[in-house]
Write a protein that holds these residues in place. Sequence first.
Motif, short mmCIF file in Angstrom:
data_model
loop_
_atom_site.label_atom_id
_atom_site.label_comp_id
_atom_site.label_asym_id
_atom_site.label_seq_id
_atom_site.Cartn_x
_atom_site.Cartn_y
_atom_site.Cartn_z
N GLU A 150 0.84 -1.20 0.00
CA GLU A 150 0.00 0.00 0.00
C GLU A 150 0.87 1.24 0.00
O GLU A 150 1.79 1.35 0.80
N LEU A 151 0.55 2.15 -0.87
CA LEU A 151 1.29 3.41 -0.86
C LEU A 151 0.79 4.28 0.27
O LEU A 151 -0.38 4.60 0.34
N ARG A 152 1.70 4.61 1.15
CA ARG A 152 1.28 5.47 2.25
C ARG A 152 2.24 6.64 2.33
O ARG A 152 3.40 6.53 2.00
N LEU A 153 1.73 7.73 2.81
CA LEU A 153 2.61 8.87 3.00
C LEU A 153 2.97 9.05 4.47
O LEU A 153 3.59 10.01 4.86
N GLY A 154 2.53 8.11 5.27
CA GLY A 154 2.84 8.22 6.70
C GLY A 154 4.31 7.97 6.95
O GLY A 154 5.02 7.38 6.15
N LEU A 155 4.76 8.39 8.10
CA LEU A 155 6.15 8.22 8.46
C LEU A 155 6.40 6.78 8.88
O LEU A 155 5.50 6.11 9.39
N PRO A 156 7.60 6.29 8.69
CA PRO A 156 7.87 4.93 9.13
C PRO A 156 7.78 4.85 10.64
O PRO A 156 7.94 5.85 11.34
N PRO A 189 11.07 14.82 7.38
CA PRO A 189 11.94 13.94 6.62
C PRO A 189 12.63 14.71 5.50
O PRO A 189 12.25 15.85 5.19
N THR A 212 10.75 8.83 3.37
CA THR A 212 9.55 7.99 3.24
C THR A 212 9.42 7.58 1.78
O THR A 212 10.27 7.89 0.94
N ASP A 213 8.34 6.91 1.47
CA ASP A 213 8.10 6.48 0.08
C ASP A 213 8.01 7.67 -0.87
O ASP A 213 8.19 7.53 -2.08
N LEU A 214 7.72 8.82 -0.33
CA LEU A 214 7.57 10.02 -1.17
C LEU A 214 8.83 10.29 -1.98
O LEU A 214 8.76 10.63 -3.17
N GLU A 265 8.76 8.06 -4.88
CA GLU A 265 7.77 8.51 -5.86
C GLU A 265 8.37 9.60 -6.74
O GLU A 265 8.23 9.59 -7.96
N GLY A 270 12.73 4.68 3.12
CA GLY A 270 11.49 4.15 2.58
C GLY A 270 10.54 3.69 3.67
O GLY A 270 10.92 3.47 4.81
N SER A 271 9.28 3.57 3.30
CA SER A 271 8.28 3.11 4.26
C SER A 271 7.67 1.78 3.88
O SER A 271 7.20 1.04 4.74
N SER A 272 7.62 1.47 2.57
CA SER A 272 6.94 0.25 2.16
C SER A 272 7.44 -0.20 0.81
O SER A 272 8.23 0.50 0.16
N GLY A 322 6.07 -0.03 -1.86
CA GLY A 322 5.72 0.94 -2.89
C GLY A 322 6.89 1.79 -3.31
O GLY A 322 7.03 2.15 -4.49
#
Lengths: 189, 617
Positions: free
Chosen positions: A17-23, B465, B490-492, B495, B513-515, B517
Motif C-alpha cells: 500500500e502506498l502510504r505517505l505516513g512516516l515509518p 523527513p 519515506t516512500d515520497l 515517488e 522508505g516506508s513500504s 511501494g
Amino acid sequence: MEGVMSHGNDLNLKATELRLGLPGTDESTSKNNKRTANELVKNSELLNGKSDAKARDGETVPASKSQIVGWPPVRSFRKNVVQPKKTEAETGNFVKVSMDGAPYLRKIDLKIYKGYQELLKALENMFKLTIGEYSEREGYKGSEYAPAYEDKDGDLMLVGDVPWDMFMSTCKRLRIMKGSEATGLGSGV
Amino acid sequence: MQVVWLRSSLALRDLQAFIQHTVVYCKMDPKLKKTKNSSSNSANSPDSTHSSFPFPDEVLERVLSFLHSHKDRSSVSLVCKDWYNAERWTRTKLFIGNCYSVSPEIVARRFPRIKSVTLKGKPRFSDFNLVPQHWGADVHSWLVVFAKVYPFLEELRLKRMTLNDESLKFLATSFPGFKALSLLSCEGFSTDGLKAIATHCKNLTELDIQENGMDDLGGGWLSCFSENCSSLEVLNFASLNSEVSFDALEKLVRRCKSLRILKVNKSITLDQLQQLLVLAPQLIELGTGSFQQELTPLQYEGLGIAFSNCKNLQTLSGFWEDTSLHLPVLYAACPSLTFLNLSYATLRSGELAKIVAHSPNIRRLWVLDTVGDKGLEAVGSSCPFLEELRVFPADPFEQDLHHGVTEAGFLAVSHGCRKLHYVLYFCRQMTNAAVATIVQNCPDFTHFRLCIMNPGERDYLTNEPMDEAFGAVVKTCTNLQRLALSGLLTDLTFEYIGKYAKNLEALSVAFAGSSDGGMQCVLQGCPKLRKLEIRDCPFGNAALLSGIEKYETMRSLWMSACNVTMSACKLLAKEMPRLNVEVMRDEGSDESQADKVYIYRTVAGPRRDAPPFVVTL
C-alpha cells in the motif's frame, strides 16, 4: 503470476500500500532480530531528542549507539589512514615567554596568531614595551628589546627570520631580550 | 535503412570520419564489393535479414575501427550480422562491468583481437564490508583463457577483483608485450606479486596500485625493475606504506623520460621529493610523499623552485599526515592545477583557503571535512570553474555535531561554483531548504551523493523527513545519472525519483522508505536504471518481484537487510533463467530470510566458483 498468490503467507500485501505516513507507525514486527530501518529511525529519533536538548551546548551524544556495519559508507582504506589530531586542536600550542628582569614568565598560544605582526603586538601588550619593526639586516634596531626564541635544537634564534609556519612548529619557548645583550644579537655582521 | 544510435561522447573527428567513409562506400560499384567467407561467423551472431550495407568486410572493419566506446560498439554490433562480425574483429578493448555476466570462454570466442581488458568484480557494497571474505571474483580463470587467446594482451585494469601472487606471476610471464596494470580495490595479493610484474614486464608503461586489500611485505619490489626499463609513464604506489629504495626510485625516474604520472608513498621525504621533481619536471600528475619533514630555509626554497618548474602539473595528491607545515611551497604550482586531492590531509579552513586562493583553475577538489564550512566558503569564492567536489569525513564515527561540515558549506560552494555537477558530501546535518537552493544554483548535477551520517536523520530545522530535498534534486537536475540517498526518507522520495529521474542509472539507498511501494516506484519509473543497491530498507517480496522484467535490463541489484524471503527469490530465479539470483544468509538468522540478495543478468549461467555461503537459486 499464480506463483505469487500461493506464497501468500510470505507476502504482506498490505505492505505494498502506498502510504505517505512516516515509518514506525503500525508496522508489523519484523521476523528477524536484526535492526530494521524502523528501529534505526527510532534510535536516531531518540538521539535527536537528546541532542535537541544538549547538542547546542556542545555535549556529545552518548556513545551507547552501536556502530552499524559498513556505515557511513567509507572505504576501509580511508578509515585506517586518517587520524585527526583532535587533542592538538583543543590544547593549542602554548609556549613560555620570559622577559629579562621580569619576576615570572607568561604563556601564550602561538596558534591564535596569524603571523609575526600579531605575535609581536601581543607581546608588546603583554609586557608593556615596544619592540619595533623587524628588518633582516638590522634585526629590531631602534628598540631596546629583541624577541628571541629557543628552537628544537636548543639554539637561541631571532624571531622573524623563517616563515611563520616553520616558526610555529620549531619554536619551543620565547625570550624577550633587553639591553646590551639584545642589541648584540641584532647587530649586522 | 539501418539506424545506429551512438553516444554523443563520440569525438566529432571520429564521427566525421565515420560518416565520410560510409557515404563514399555506399556509392561504390556493387561489383567491386565482396564479402568475407561467412564460415568465419561465430555461432553467437544475431539473426539478420540480408544486410542492406553490402560493404566489403575490410572496409567496414576500417570504418568501425574509429569507434572506441564500448557502448557504441555494442549498438553497432546489433545492426546486422555483417556489422556484428566486423565489430568483433575490430574490437581491441574489452570492458566487463560484472565479471560474472559472461565467461572467459564466451568472450574469447567472440573477440579474437583484444589488447586491453577492464574487469570489475564484487558488488560495490563489498567496499564497506557487506560482502564476506572469499566471495569470489577471482581473476585467475580469466588469465588462463587470455594467455591462450590473447597472447598479445597489453593492458589489464581490475576493480574489486580477487587475485593472488600466483596470478600476478602468471600475468607477468604469460604476456610478453604486457604494458599496463591497474588494480583498484582488489585483494588477495602482496608486494611479492608486484615483484614479479616489475621483474618480468620489460615494456611496462603503467603500474597503478590503488587502495587495495593487499599485504605490504616490504618495498623491495621497486628495486626489481631492470635497469633497461625506461618505458614507465605511470607509477602509483601511494597506498603502499613500506619504505622503498630511494636510490632505485631515483634511477627509475631518471631514465623514464616519458613519466607523466608519479605518486609516491609516505616513505619518500620532502627533500627526496624535490630531487624527483628536478628529474621529472614534465610530470602531469604528482602524488607527494610525507610532507612532514623539517626543512632548512635552503631546502624550503629549493622545493618551491622545483614545484614552480613543473609547468605541466595538473593533478596533486598525497599529503599524508599533518601537512600544514610546508604548504606554501605548492603555491607556484597551483595556478595550473585542475585536480587537487587533499582527502588525506587534515587541513583546517585557513590552510585550505590559502591553497584554493592560489588555485583558480581547479575543476575537481577532494577534501576532508576538517576544513569546515569556512574552508568550503573559501572554495566557493576562489574556484569558479569547480565541477566536482568530494568532502570525506575525517572521523566517520564521531557523533559530535561540532566537527565536520554542514549545509552551510555546501550552500557556499553552490553559490560560487555554478558548474558543479559531481558531489560526494558527508555531513551530520542538512535541511530540505538548503538542498533545494543548492540545486537551483547548480542544476547540472549528474552525480549527487549526499551522506548524512546518522541514519534516518531529519531536517534539523523543520524536523521533517528529507523527502523534499531529494525531490528537488530529481526535479531540477534532469541529467542526473547517479544518486545516493540518506536521512529520514519515506516512500515520497521514491515517488519523486520514479516520476522525475528519467536519466538515472545508479541509485544507492540505505535506511530509507516506508513500504514496498517505494522500491516499486523506482523500478517502474526509471527507464535507464542499471545499478540498484539497497540496504536496511523495509522493502519486501512484492517490491522485489515488481521488477521481475526489469532486472535483465540492469547490470545488477543488491538488497541486504530488507524483508525479502527465500521463496520470492526462488520464484524470481525460476521465472528469469537469464538472471543469477544469489542469496547469502547471515549467521543464526531464520531459514526463510534472504538476508543478502545479489541479482545480475548473465549469459554464463550460475557461477561455478560460488563459495558455500552463496546459494544460487
